[in-house]
Design a protein around this motif. Structure first.
Motif, PDB file in Angstrom:
ATOM      1  N   ARG A  58      16.560  31.673  44.680  1.00  0.00           N
ATOM      2  CA  ARG A  58      15.612  30.809  45.390  1.00  0.00           C
ATOM      3  C   ARG A  58      14.221  31.426  45.390  1.00  0.00           C
ATOM      4  O   ARG A  58      14.061  32.632  45.574  1.00  0.00           O
ATOM      5  N   LYS A  59      13.224  30.597  45.176  1.00  0.00           N
ATOM      6  CA  LYS A  59      11.820  31.031  45.237  1.00  0.00           C
ATOM      7  C   LYS A  59      11.370  31.116  46.697  1.00  0.00           C
ATOM      8  O   LYS A  59      12.009  30.567  47.594  1.00  0.00           O
ATOM      9  N   GLN A  60      10.230  31.769  46.927  1.00  0.00           N
ATOM     10  CA  GLN A  60       9.656  31.878  48.275  1.00  0.00           C
ATOM     11  C   GLN A  60       9.393  30.515  48.904  1.00  0.00           C
ATOM     12  O   GLN A  60       9.505  30.349  50.106  1.00  0.00           O
ATOM     13  N   ASP A  61       9.039  29.513  48.073  1.00  0.00           N
ATOM     14  CA  ASP A  61       8.724  28.189  48.620  1.00  0.00           C
ATOM     15  C   ASP A  61       9.969  27.348  48.918  1.00  0.00           C
ATOM     16  O   ASP A  61       9.869  26.198  49.333  1.00  0.00           O
ATOM     17  N   GLY A  62      11.164  27.928  48.693  1.00  0.00           N
ATOM     18  CA  GLY A  62      12.405  27.218  48.997  1.00  0.00           C
ATOM     19  C   GLY A  62      13.022  26.484  47.821  1.00  0.00           C
ATOM     20  O   GLY A  62      14.169  26.058  47.897  1.00  0.00           O
ATOM     21  N   THR A  63      12.283  26.329  46.723  1.00  0.00           N
ATOM     22  CA  THR A  63      12.853  25.702  45.534  1.00  0.00           C
ATOM     23  C   THR A  63      13.630  26.755  44.743  1.00  0.00           C
ATOM     24  O   THR A  63      13.541  27.955  45.031  1.00  0.00           O
ATOM     25  N   TRP A  64      14.363  26.312  43.743  1.00  0.00           N
ATOM     26  CA  TRP A  64      15.193  27.212  42.948  1.00  0.00           C
ATOM     27  C   TRP A  64      14.530  27.533  41.615  1.00  0.00           C
ATOM     28  O   TRP A  64      13.937  26.658  40.993  1.00  0.00           O
ATOM     29  N   ASN A  65      14.635  28.791  41.195  1.00  0.00           N
ATOM     30  CA  ASN A  65      14.189  29.208  39.866  1.00  0.00           C
ATOM     31  C   ASN A  65      15.102  28.583  38.813  1.00  0.00           C
ATOM     32  O   ASN A  65      16.227  28.188  39.116  1.00  0.00           O
ATOM     33  N   ALA A  66      14.632  28.539  37.572  1.00  0.00           N
ATOM     34  CA  ALA A  66      15.491  28.126  36.465  1.00  0.00           C
ATOM     35  C   ALA A  66      16.631  29.140  36.345  1.00  0.00           C
ATOM     36  O   ALA A  66      16.453  30.329  36.645  1.00  0.00           O
ATOM     37  N   SER A  67      17.789  28.687  35.910  1.00  0.00           N
ATOM     38  CA  SER A  67      18.927  29.605  35.799  1.00  0.00           C
ATOM     39  C   SER A  67      18.714  30.588  34.648  1.00  0.00           C
ATOM     40  O   SER A  67      18.003  30.314  33.685  1.00  0.00           O
ATOM     41  N   GLU A  68      19.324  31.741  34.800  1.00  0.00           N
ATOM     42  CA  GLU A  68      19.243  32.819  33.822  1.00  0.00           C
ATOM     43  C   GLU A  68      20.651  33.084  33.308  1.00  0.00           C
ATOM     44  O   GLU A  68      21.612  33.112  34.079  1.00  0.00           O
ATOM     45  N   ASP A  69      20.794  33.278  32.006  1.00  0.00           N
ATOM     46  CA  ASP A  69      22.091  33.627  31.424  1.00  0.00           C
ATOM     47  C   ASP A  69      22.348  35.111  31.634  1.00  0.00           C
ATOM     48  O   ASP A  69      21.508  35.946  31.284  1.00  0.00           O
ATOM     49  N   ILE A  70      23.510  35.429  32.218  1.00  0.00           N
ATOM     50  CA  ILE A  70      23.912  36.824  32.400  1.00  0.00           C
ATOM     51  C   ILE A  70      25.372  36.963  31.975  1.00  0.00           C
ATOM     52  O   ILE A  70      26.093  35.966  31.853  1.00  0.00           O
ATOM     53  N   THR A  71      25.781  38.181  31.775  1.00  0.00           N
ATOM     54  CA  THR A  71      27.186  38.496  31.535  1.00  0.00           C
ATOM     55  C   THR A  71      27.660  39.324  32.716  1.00  0.00           C
ATOM     56  O   THR A  71      26.978  40.251  33.145  1.00  0.00           O
ATOM     57  N   TRP A  72      28.827  38.954  33.262  1.00  0.00           N
ATOM     58  CA  TRP A  72      29.389  39.707  34.392  1.00  0.00           C
ATOM     59  C   TRP A  72      30.684  40.325  33.904  1.00  0.00           C
ATOM     60  O   TRP A  72      31.599  39.615  33.476  1.00  0.00           O
ATOM     61  N   GLU A  73      30.755  41.648  33.945  1.00  0.00           N
ATOM     62  CA  GLU A  73      31.919  42.389  33.462  1.00  0.00           C
ATOM     63  C   GLU A  73      32.634  43.039  34.641  1.00  0.00           C
ATOM     64  O   GLU A  73      31.999  43.666  35.492  1.00  0.00           O
ATOM     65  N   TRP A  74      33.959  42.907  34.651  1.00  0.00           N
ATOM     66  CA  TRP A  74      34.794  43.464  35.715  1.00  0.00           C
ATOM     67  C   TRP A  74      35.898  44.313  35.100  1.00  0.00           C
ATOM     68  O   TRP A  74      36.457  43.951  34.070  1.00  0.00           O
ATOM     69  N   LYS A  75      36.234  45.427  35.774  1.00  0.00           N
ATOM     70  CA  LYS A  75      37.344  46.256  35.311  1.00  0.00           C
ATOM     71  C   LYS A  75      37.927  47.054  36.471  1.00  0.00           C
ATOM     72  O   LYS A  75      37.270  47.273  37.493  1.00  0.00           O
TER      73      LYS A  75
END
Length: 186
Positions: A58-75
């Motif tokens: 969320r941005k400071q003004d309450g709107t949402w940023n564009a989504s970002e592609d990430i990789t989440w790794e679990w072990k």
């Protein structure tokens, strides 16, 4: 001499290598849960492995940023008695956690760290799996000084993915303000 060496090596191998049976290996690239660990070690089993995720803040003004592609790794780590995760982000601001379930308190303790904001003292969330969600809390005041928590919730967990949301909540959890959302798929 040769016979003594073979006997010593065989004895050491059977004693020493058993302590690593549940670690990350070629056969098990994300480790395995240790059957001697608390049964809650499998609370995160739907997340173990790699997921492609969309992260939105969320941005400071309450709107949402564009989504970002990430990789989440679990072990599984520490010979299958704890869980480690890390997010790999395109901008290099990687972060992760080490998660341990402590039987005495019957809670998960999550120690968070970040490449972007290194710290000598890691923030700690604590909580449990309740029904089909993992819910974790850390005390945090709102910008206006109101007491509350930063609540992290994993939900819709399955072999095909999971969702995560970070929210500020007041002490009674009647005021809920989401600040970060992640949607992961395999």
């Amino acid at each position: 001499m040769k016979t003594t060496f073979i006997i010593c090596f065989t004895l050491c191998a059977s004693i020493c290598f058993g302590q690593y049976d549940y670690e990350v290996s070629k056969t098990n690239p994300f480790g395995l849960p240790n059957p001697k660990a608390p049964e809650q070690i499998t609370d995160y089993k739907a997340m173990i492995g790699l997921c492609n995720c969309k992260s939105t803040t969320r941005k400071q003004d309450g709107t949402w940023n564009a989504s970002e592609d990430i990789t989440w790794e679990w072990k599984y780590i520490m010979n299958g008695t704890a869980v480690q995760d890390q997010t790999l982000k395109p901008d290099g601001s990687h972060s992760g956690s080490i998660r341990q379930f402590i039987k005495d308190s019957s809670k998960w303790y999550v120690h968070w760290f970040s490449a972007k904001t290194p710290s000598t003292k890691f923030p700690i969330w604590e909580g449990n799996k309740i029904d089909d969600k993992i819910i974790l809390y850390k005390e945090q005041k709102a910008p206006n000084g109101t007491d509350g928590y930063f609540r992290l919730t994993f939900y819709d967990m399955s072999k095909s993915g999971y969702k995560w949301i970070g929210e500020w909540v007041d002490l009674t959890e009647t005021i809920v303000y989401p600040t970060w959302k992640i949607d992961c798929t395999r």
